[in-house]
Design a protein around this motif. Structure first.
Motif, PDB file in Angstrom:
ATOM      1  N   TYR A  86      63.917   5.875  47.061  1.00  0.00           N
ATOM      2  CA  TYR A  86      65.221   5.051  47.104  1.00  0.00           C
ATOM      3  C   TYR A  86      65.069   3.643  46.762  1.00  0.00           C
ATOM      4  N   VAL A  87      65.944   2.962  46.278  1.00  0.00           N
ATOM      5  CA  VAL A  87      65.810   1.357  46.167  1.00  0.00           C
ATOM      6  C   VAL A  87      66.626   0.666  47.183  1.00  0.00           C
ATOM      7  N   ASN A  88      66.070  -0.621  47.349  1.00  0.00           N
ATOM      8  CA  ASN A  88      66.355  -1.338  48.486  1.00  0.00           C
ATOM      9  C   ASN A  88      67.265  -2.303  47.779  1.00  0.00           C
ATOM     10  N   ILE A  89      68.792  -2.813  48.214  1.00  0.00           N
ATOM     11  CA  ILE A  89      69.417  -3.801  48.106  1.00  0.00           C
ATOM     12  C   ILE A  89      69.657  -4.893  49.104  1.00  0.00           C
ATOM     13  N   LEU A  90      69.162  -5.769  49.023  1.00  0.00           N
ATOM     14  CA  LEU A  90      69.389  -7.010  49.993  1.00  0.00           C
ATOM     15  C   LEU A  90      70.592  -7.727  49.840  1.00  0.00           C
TER      16      LEU A  90
ATOM     17  N   VAL B  32      68.237  -1.834  57.732  1.00  0.00           N
ATOM     18  CA  VAL B  32      68.110  -1.081  56.465  1.00  0.00           C
ATOM     19  C   VAL B  32      69.138   0.195  56.864  1.00  0.00           C
ATOM     20  N   TYR B  33      70.140   0.002  56.223  1.00  0.00           N
ATOM     21  CA  TYR B  33      71.239   0.881  56.265  1.00  0.00           C
ATOM     22  C   TYR B  33      71.215   1.983  55.237  1.00  0.00           C
ATOM     23  N   LYS B  34      71.354   3.478  55.644  1.00  0.00           N
ATOM     24  CA  LYS B  34      71.539   4.305  55.012  1.00  0.00           C
ATOM     25  C   LYS B  34      73.155   4.938  54.723  1.00  0.00           C
ATOM     26  N   ILE B  35      73.239   5.333  53.536  1.00  0.00           N
ATOM     27  CA  ILE B  35      74.492   5.959  53.036  1.00  0.00           C
ATOM     28  C   ILE B  35      74.488   7.440  52.926  1.00  0.00           C
ATOM     29  N   ARG B  36      75.197   7.972  53.562  1.00  0.00           N
ATOM     30  CA  ARG B  36      75.198   9.568  53.681  1.00  0.00           C
ATOM     31  C   ARG B  36      76.400  10.133  52.710  1.00  0.00           C
TER      32      ARG B  36
ATOM     33  N   PRO C 272      70.950  11.098  53.172  1.00  0.00           N
ATOM     34  CA  PRO C 272      70.986   9.799  52.847  1.00  0.00           C
ATOM     35  C   PRO C 272      71.246   9.928  51.263  1.00  0.00           C
ATOM     36  N   LEU C 273      71.974   9.114  50.571  1.00  0.00           N
ATOM     37  CA  LEU C 273      71.795   8.716  49.162  1.00  0.00           C
ATOM     38  C   LEU C 273      70.472   7.918  48.789  1.00  0.00           C
ATOM     39  N   LYS C 274      70.401   7.527  47.317  1.00  0.00           N
ATOM     40  CA  LYS C 274      69.041   7.013  47.321  1.00  0.00           C
ATOM     41  C   LYS C 274      69.019   5.771  46.852  1.00  0.00           C
ATOM     42  N   PHE C 275      69.523   5.119  48.066  1.00  0.00           N
ATOM     43  CA  PHE C 275      69.547   3.429  48.029  1.00  0.00           C
ATOM     44  C   PHE C 275      69.751   3.209  49.644  1.00  0.00           C
ATOM     45  N   ARG C 276      69.233   1.903  49.851  1.00  0.00           N
ATOM     46  CA  ARG C 276      69.568   1.432  51.083  1.00  0.00           C
ATOM     47  C   ARG C 276      70.207  -0.062  50.906  1.00  0.00           C
ATOM     48  N   LEU C 277      71.181  -0.403  51.913  1.00  0.00           N
ATOM     49  CA  LEU C 277      71.802  -1.711  52.047  1.00  0.00           C
ATOM     50  C   LEU C 277      71.119  -2.286  53.158  1.00  0.00           C
ATOM     51  N   CYS C 278      70.544  -3.450  53.011  1.00  0.00           N
ATOM     52  CA  CYS C 278      69.555  -4.237  53.980  1.00  0.00           C
ATOM     53  C   CYS C 278      70.162  -5.579  54.243  1.00  0.00           C
TER      54      CYS C 278
ATOM     55  N   PRO D  50      59.819  -4.316  59.244  1.00  0.00           N
ATOM     56  CA  PRO D  50      60.418  -2.979  59.671  1.00  0.00           C
ATOM     57  C   PRO D  50      61.999  -3.034  59.836  1.00  0.00           C
ATOM     58  N   ASP D  51      62.660  -2.163  59.543  1.00  0.00           N
ATOM     59  CA  ASP D  51      64.004  -1.792  59.976  1.00  0.00           C
ATOM     60  C   ASP D  51      64.281  -2.301  61.635  1.00  0.00           C
ATOM     61  N   ARG D  52      65.246  -3.034  61.903  1.00  0.00           N
ATOM     62  CA  ARG D  52      65.553  -3.578  63.234  1.00  0.00           C
ATOM     63  C   ARG D  52      64.427  -4.548  63.655  1.00  0.00           C
ATOM     64  N   TYR D  53      64.031  -5.232  62.720  1.00  0.00           N
ATOM     65  CA  TYR D  53      63.367  -6.305  63.113  1.00  0.00           C
ATOM     66  C   TYR D  53      63.940  -7.298  63.823  1.00  0.00           C
ATOM     67  N   GLN D  54      63.696  -7.997  64.921  1.00  0.00           N
ATOM     68  CA  GLN D  54      64.601  -9.070  65.746  1.00  0.00           C
ATOM     69  C   GLN D  54      64.168 -10.264  65.231  1.00  0.00           C
ATOM     70  N   PHE D  55      65.174 -11.219  64.629  1.00  0.00           N
ATOM     71  CA  PHE D  55      64.727 -12.366  64.231  1.00  0.00           C
ATOM     72  C   PHE D  55      64.602 -13.374  65.417  1.00  0.00           C
ATOM     73  N   ASN D  56      63.546 -14.238  65.364  1.00  0.00           N
ATOM     74  CA  ASN D  56      63.680 -15.458  66.376  1.00  0.00           C
ATOM     75  C   ASN D  56      63.539 -16.557  65.677  1.00  0.00           C
ATOM     76  N   PRO D  57      64.498 -17.410  66.058  1.00  0.00           N
ATOM     77  CA  PRO D  57      64.881 -18.657  65.283  1.00  0.00           C
ATOM     78  C   PRO D  57      63.740 -19.721  65.596  1.00  0.00           C
ATOM     79  N   SER D  58      62.962 -19.443  66.506  1.00  0.00           N
ATOM     80  CA  SER D  58      62.160 -20.449  67.013  1.00  0.00           C
ATOM     81  C   SER D  58      60.713 -20.148  66.502  1.00  0.00           C
TER      82      SER D  58
END
Length: 455
Positions: free
Chosen positions: A214-218, A261-265, A272-278, A303-311
């Motif tokens: 699949y391809v990744n769209i950010l 990284v969201y899948k569309i089914r 899942p379709l062959k693209f991901r919406l990130c 990775p998917d569900r990586y938690q951002f840390n502003p600091s």
């Protein structure tokens, strides 16, 4: 020949004219197209209601006048409390200023042998009879005598039009309340059909020459622009009902705090379709996306569900960090999500963040588009009937403006409306959304073909 007046100029004129609704501008007369002749001006502009006249001179000044009254072929002064003169550009630099009328009964002057003329003392007297072109301009046989009928607010001929009446062009626009729908679509889409579009997207597969599934769209955009809502809209189309899987809504700060990284089914198969919406954090004026975080996303480290840390920006030591990402992990297309209602007041700091992201994407050969959301709110006709989105002059002007703002071709500016108040699917919402996905998948293949060629 196309009109010269820019979308940003039209927006400013619309604000000056006022009246509680956005204005559209229909080009009636253009000297370089129609000939600089008074009889032609009157044939095209008489009895058309409110108009804006714009003069362009040889030293890059743009100025003119507005009247709410009809132009006529009889000799008369026109009473008009709403008239004003304006300056849009002075010697190549944008210089917006409005000059109100002070003598209402002499606001404009109609005469069968005159071009558009403002004021009793001929504050702006465009021309008389017919002007022949000299090189690239028309040498006016009229004149500009400021301050007779309009309050110039301290400006002089030097600061209004640089004392130059050699006109490269003169345009007259009819002013229309609300939206203007074109006879032909500004973006022709032959064979536009929702079933066909859905099938194309469902059957999409990355190019055979690369071994990825699949391809990744950010999705990148300011808080509230509609990133998460765009995923929900695409997800809704293929689920067969309106969904809200991603958190969306109004908030001071970004509702997205993790990298998703969201899948569309497919509704039919469940696969899942062959693209991901990130989806990632929304851009904010006070805090842009950390450069290290952005690079980690583009290069496929997070990775998917990586938690951002502003600091603390991302580093190879964080849990799940992919030290050796593959082509499958990388971003293949970037979609900048922009609120169509706020383009004219787009925050400079966020635009700077977008430009910095573009620079990094260009270094990696990543294609970019703009998802222009909330387009139903920029035009009354589109708000009432979304199927008119590709017939709306206002939407076309907005696409042109965004294209110039971010430096991308107009074919990369994709107008959409996300599901927001609707509880059931609407084909007129689905079609622009599906067109945007299809275009991004085509650009993703361009990225992959470039990868193959380099390899």
């Amino acid at each position: 020949m196309v009109e010269i007046l820019k979308p940003a100029d039209k927006k400013q004129l619309s604000k000056w004219i006022g009246g509680g609704s956005s204005k559209q501008f229909e080009l009636l007369f253009k000297a370089t197209r129609d000939g600089c002749a008074a009889n032609v001006f009157h044939a095209k502009c008489d009895n058309k209601g409110p108009t804006v006249t714009v003069f362009y001179n040889t030293v890059d000044c743009i100025f003119g006048g507005y009247t709410s009254m009809n132009w006529l072929s009889v000799t008369t002064y026109n009473y008009d409390e709403k008239a004003f003169l304006f300056r849009l550009q002075l010697k190549g630099a944008p210089e917006y200023k409005k000059y109100p009328v002070k003598v209402f009964n002499n606001a404009s002057y109609s005469n069968a042998t005159y071009g558009p003329t403002f004021g009793a003392g001929h504050d702006i007297y465009s021309f008389n009879g017919t002007l022949a072109k000299t090189g690239n301009y028309y040498a006016s046989n009229g004149g500009v005598t400021l301050g007779q009928t309009y309050n110039m607010l301290g400006d002089t001929a030097a600061t209004f039009h640089a004392e130059n009446i050699q006109y490269t062009d003169i345009e007259v626009y009819k002013v229309i309340d609300g939206g203007l729908c074109l006879e032909k679509p500004w973006r022709p889409i032959p064979g536009l059909n929702m079933k066909t579009l859905m099938s194309e997207v469902e059957k999409y597969s990355p190019v055979d020459a690369v071994s990825i599934d699949y391809v990744n769209i950010l999705l990148i955009g300011a808080v509230g622009a509609g990133k998460s809502s765009y995923f929900n809209t695409i997800n809704s189309i293929f689920r067969g009902h309106v969904t809200s899987q991603a958190c969306s809504g109004s908030a001071e700060h970004s509702l997205t705090t993790v990298y998703r990284v969201y899948k569309i089914r497919s509704q039919e198969t469940g696969f899942p379709l062959k693209f991901r919406l990130c989806d990632t954090r929304g851009l904010e004026e006070a805090q842009g996306m950390d450069s290290a975080d952005l690079l980690a996303i583009l290069d496929g480290h997070l990775p998917d569900r990586y938690q951002f840390n502003p600091s603390m920006p991302v580093s190879p030591e964080v849990t799940g960090y992919k030290k050796n990402p593959t082509l499958q992990d990388k971003i293949h297309v970037i979609a900048f999500v922009m609120d169509g209602c706020s383009v004219d007041v787009f925050p400079e700091k966020i635009l700077t963040n977008i430009k910095a992201t573009q620079q990094k994407a260009n270094q990696r050969g990543i294609p970019q588009v703009v998802l222009l959301t909330k387009v139903d709110r920029v035009c009354q006709e589109v708000e009432q009937d979304l199927s008119q989105v590709f017939y709306s002059q206002a939407v076309q002007d907005l696409v042109d403006e965004v294209s110039q703002l971010v430096g991308l071709p107009r074919a990369h500016i994709l107008p959409v409306k996300n599901y927001e108040r609707e509880m059931e699917l609407d084909q007129d919402v689905n079609i622009p959304a599906l067109l945007s996905v299809r275009q991004m998948l085509r650009f993703a293949d361009d990225y992959l073909y470039n990868f193959v060629d380099e390899s």
